[in-house]
Motif scaffolding. Sequence first.
Motif, short mmCIF file in Angstrom:
data_model
loop_
_atom_site.label_atom_id
_atom_site.label_comp_id
_atom_site.label_asym_id
_atom_site.label_seq_id
_atom_site.Cartn_x
_atom_site.Cartn_y
_atom_site.Cartn_z
N VAL A 24 0.85 -1.19 0.00
CA VAL A 24 0.00 0.00 0.00
C VAL A 24 0.88 1.24 0.00
O VAL A 24 1.72 1.41 0.90
CB VAL A 24 -0.91 0.00 1.25
N ALA A 25 0.69 2.08 -0.99
CA ALA A 25 1.54 3.26 -1.12
C ALA A 25 1.41 4.17 0.10
O ALA A 25 2.39 4.72 0.59
CB ALA A 25 1.18 4.02 -2.39
N ASP A 26 0.18 4.30 0.62
CA ASP A 26 -0.04 5.20 1.76
C ASP A 26 0.70 4.73 3.01
O ASP A 26 1.05 5.52 3.88
CB ASP A 26 -1.54 5.29 2.07
N GLU A 27 0.88 3.43 3.11
CA GLU A 27 1.55 2.90 4.30
C GLU A 27 3.06 3.12 4.21
O GLU A 27 3.70 3.42 5.21
CB GLU A 27 1.28 1.39 4.42
N ASP A 72 6.93 0.95 8.02
CA ASP A 72 6.64 -0.22 8.85
C ASP A 72 6.20 -1.40 7.97
O ASP A 72 5.03 -1.59 7.69
CB ASP A 72 5.54 0.15 9.85
N TYR A 73 7.17 -2.16 7.52
CA TYR A 73 6.85 -3.27 6.63
C TYR A 73 6.21 -4.43 7.37
O TYR A 73 5.48 -5.22 6.78
CB TYR A 73 8.11 -3.74 5.89
N SER A 74 6.48 -4.52 8.68
CA SER A 74 5.90 -5.65 9.41
C SER A 74 4.38 -5.53 9.43
O SER A 74 3.67 -6.54 9.43
CB SER A 74 6.47 -5.73 10.82
N ALA A 75 3.85 -4.30 9.40
CA ALA A 75 2.41 -4.11 9.36
C ALA A 75 1.83 -4.71 8.08
O ALA A 75 0.76 -5.32 8.09
CB ALA A 75 2.07 -2.62 9.46
N LEU A 76 2.56 -4.54 6.98
CA LEU A 76 2.08 -5.08 5.70
C LEU A 76 2.07 -6.60 5.73
O LEU A 76 1.14 -7.24 5.23
CB LEU A 76 2.99 -4.59 4.56
N VAL A 113 11.69 -3.74 -1.63
CA VAL A 113 11.08 -2.48 -2.04
C VAL A 113 12.16 -1.44 -2.32
O VAL A 113 12.09 -0.68 -3.28
CB VAL A 113 10.11 -1.97 -0.95
N MET A 114 13.20 -1.42 -1.47
CA MET A 114 14.24 -0.41 -1.67
C MET A 114 15.02 -0.66 -2.95
O MET A 114 15.48 0.27 -3.60
CB MET A 114 15.17 -0.38 -0.46
N THR A 118 1.71 -2.16 -5.88
CA THR A 118 1.33 -3.45 -6.46
C THR A 118 1.26 -4.52 -5.37
O THR A 118 1.54 -4.25 -4.21
CB THR A 118 2.37 -3.91 -7.50
N THR A 119 0.89 -5.72 -5.77
CA THR A 119 0.91 -6.84 -4.85
C THR A 119 2.06 -7.75 -5.23
O THR A 119 2.17 -8.15 -6.39
CB THR A 119 -0.41 -7.62 -4.94
N VAL A 120 2.95 -8.00 -4.28
CA VAL A 120 4.06 -8.89 -4.60
C VAL A 120 3.84 -10.22 -3.89
O VAL A 120 3.26 -10.28 -2.81
CB VAL A 120 5.43 -8.32 -4.19
N SER A 121 4.30 -11.25 -4.55
CA SER A 121 4.23 -12.58 -3.94
C SER A 121 5.67 -12.97 -3.62
O SER A 121 6.52 -12.99 -4.50
CB SER A 121 3.61 -13.54 -4.95
N LEU A 122 5.95 -13.21 -2.34
CA LEU A 122 7.34 -13.55 -2.03
C LEU A 122 7.43 -14.67 -1.00
O LEU A 122 6.50 -14.86 -0.21
CB LEU A 122 8.14 -12.32 -1.60
N TRP A 123 8.52 -15.40 -1.08
CA TRP A 123 8.78 -16.45 -0.11
C TRP A 123 9.57 -15.85 1.04
O TRP A 123 10.63 -15.26 0.82
CB TRP A 123 9.59 -17.58 -0.74
N VAL A 124 9.06 -15.97 2.24
CA VAL A 124 9.79 -15.47 3.40
C VAL A 124 10.06 -16.64 4.34
O VAL A 124 9.30 -17.62 4.35
CB VAL A 124 9.01 -14.37 4.14
N PRO A 125 11.14 -16.54 5.14
CA PRO A 125 11.40 -17.63 6.07
C PRO A 125 10.29 -17.75 7.12
O PRO A 125 9.78 -16.74 7.60
CB PRO A 125 12.73 -17.25 6.73
#
Lengths: 346, 435
Positions: free
Chosen positions: B74-77, B93-97, B134-135, B143-150
């Motif tokens: 979300v761009a606003d976030e 705050d990426y953890s919120a996303l 993102v950086m 956009t919506t990204v699909s990613l693998w996280v640990p």
Amino acid sequence: MKKAALALAVLSAAATSPVFAQSSRDYISIVGSSTVYPFATVVAEQFGKATKFKTPKIESTGSGGGIKLFCAGVGVQHPDITNASRAIKKSELEQCAANGVKEVVEVKIGYDGLSVAESKKGKEMQLTRRDLFLALAKQVPNPNGTQTLVDNPYKTWKDVNAALPAVKIEVLGPPPTSGTRDAFVELVMDHGCESFDFIKAMKKADKKAFKATCQTIREDGAYVEAGENDNLIVQKLDANPSALGIFGFSFLDQNRDKVRGLAIEGVQPEFETISNGSYPVSRPLFFYVKKAHVEVIPGMKEFIDEFLSKKAMGNEGYLAERGLIPLPKDEYAAVAKSVKAMEAMK
Amino acid sequence: MTNPTKASTEGASSFARVQAGMARRRAAERRFKLLGRAAVGIGLLFLAVLLTSIVSRGYTAFWQTEMRLDVVLVADEIDPEGTRLVDTLHKADYSALIKQSLRDMFPEVSSRRDRFALYGLVSNGAAFDLRDRVMADPSLIGTTVSLWVPADDDVDMLMKGHIDREGPEADRRIKDTTLGWIDQLEADGRLALRFNTAFFTKGDSRDPELAGIRGALMGTIFTLVVTLALSFPLGVAAAVYLEEFAPKNRWTDLIEVNINNLAAVPSIVFGLLGLAVFINVFGLPRSAPLLGGLVLTLMTLPTIIIASRAALKSVPPSIRDAALGIGASPMQATLFHVIPLALPGMLTGTIIGMAQALGETAPLLMIGMVAFIADVPQGVFDPATALPVQIYLWADSPERAFVERTSAAIMVLLAFLALMNLVAVLLRKRFERRW
């Protein structure tokens, strides 16, 4: 000969001139207690990732060793913060001041419970500190009731206290170099010892003899020094259901499927009981900040802020998740206030 | 020969005696061989037990449970003002996303406690992974990204079967509700074991799922490079002088005795020396590989000198005599004839010394290299730790997932050691000459 003299001159010049000496440091250097280490490292990592400062370096040197390094002087070659699982002693503060470290800020971060645990397959004994003292001290009051000390004759827990099962006394615990051992001696042995009036009287008369009686642990095999590695104790308990183990609460918390904490004086080691002080075997944890470094080393203030933030030290913070028992509300407020003002210890 | 019959009977009887004893002697021979074989066999058995226990415990660490998340950026976030400044992107705050995306997957979870448990499925590192992504490419915002996280280490341990699903719920680190979510995620193909690249590319971490050995490995490499650069030339020069040029007198005898003694000094003593001299007198930075290298140089020098001297001694004197005979100076004879022939032996000695240095932790303890260092060191002045130290630190961590990682780190250390020994063998094979 001339060449040798020249080489010598160069060497001695190098030794005395600051050419080799560090002129600045861009990361925080932390030393101290191995009990605080698992908590400090988590904060350091979070801090290193979330900010643009470098991740602080944390050495696990033990409380005493850490304070010694910390108090060696002011300057980038000396550490900025030391962790401690006990309060700094007056003599240590004096040592600090003598080396130019005049202003030290104390930060209390929470509590750690010491747990006496057994395998899940064990008998779930109800212990008191007096039982533990009688089972583990090298010399105990004569069982015939006279006020004399004899070498520990007890073989099973039943011998110690008729209410306990007839299981051989076998306790795995930390060696004397460990802070956990210091805490155990202080919180359990001393207390159990003082439950005998004639020994308590000795405390006033002859402090040395009192210490020797209360703090010397038996060496006839009933107490097994299991090294500094608490994981090892957990594994050994799992294999031997009749043995007890002594280690920090965080290890109990992480291994509840294998081991169970024993109630001491009727209170189970739980998050809540340690926090409200009803569990008798707990100790406060601290770190000490060198005030002279706060403005010099980049990130010091931010690091302390991160440590004291609600998301770290709060009731549901990430330190609580790791097994640190948070400070009660009012105590937390007091600590936060004094740290904000950077009040040095007197 | 006055009495030949007696002599012949004597001969016959001694032959018979030998014959009679033959079976016993052969049996003794067999027993002796058997004893040797048993010794080798027991040694191999211990090695096998050690390796199996390490490998069987550690191989799972090379895989890591990861979770596929669809995160709406979300761009606003992230960047409400649309400036796309590096600072703003760094602070968001990426953890919120991440939490939002978890809530979207399990909309029925509402109580505060359950939500905490839900957020706990994903590692703390997920937010930082997202930030880095993102950086690197700010155009992803919106956009919506699909990613693998640990996934969290508890989930990882469950997937690998190190946590018992069956035990009573109160004793389990993973509760029934969480188990339900994990099963559902697995059924959706959102939870999978993937190769653990983080283990090789990241530095130390207190979260087992994020911890890697890169920092320790680089620290070890820097330290060993410093050690090699200092100890090889010093050791060889000392050995060449002592063996080829030095007069044989009381002083050189004294030096020789001292070198042999130093080789047997416990390594912690060198650490104390390093602390007293390099840190307190010269003011070198604590915990730096440079310092570690200096201390380990002190430790390996005697080994290298002794091995190099033995190598020089094994060069036949005829080589020297021939060189000197056709008019070479002693220096030329040594440099161009003796040293090249002794080099394989010297290199073997050096590599043995290096391998010894590779496994050392005691001296590093005194100079501050036994420490939590999360950043991967970039040079010999950065604080660093070493592989054996990393193993020690992980072995001492309460989280269960560190058990397998400890074993995995041991495997990496052993691989490193095997590689160094292989190099030693190859060098010897390539250059060695037999007389």
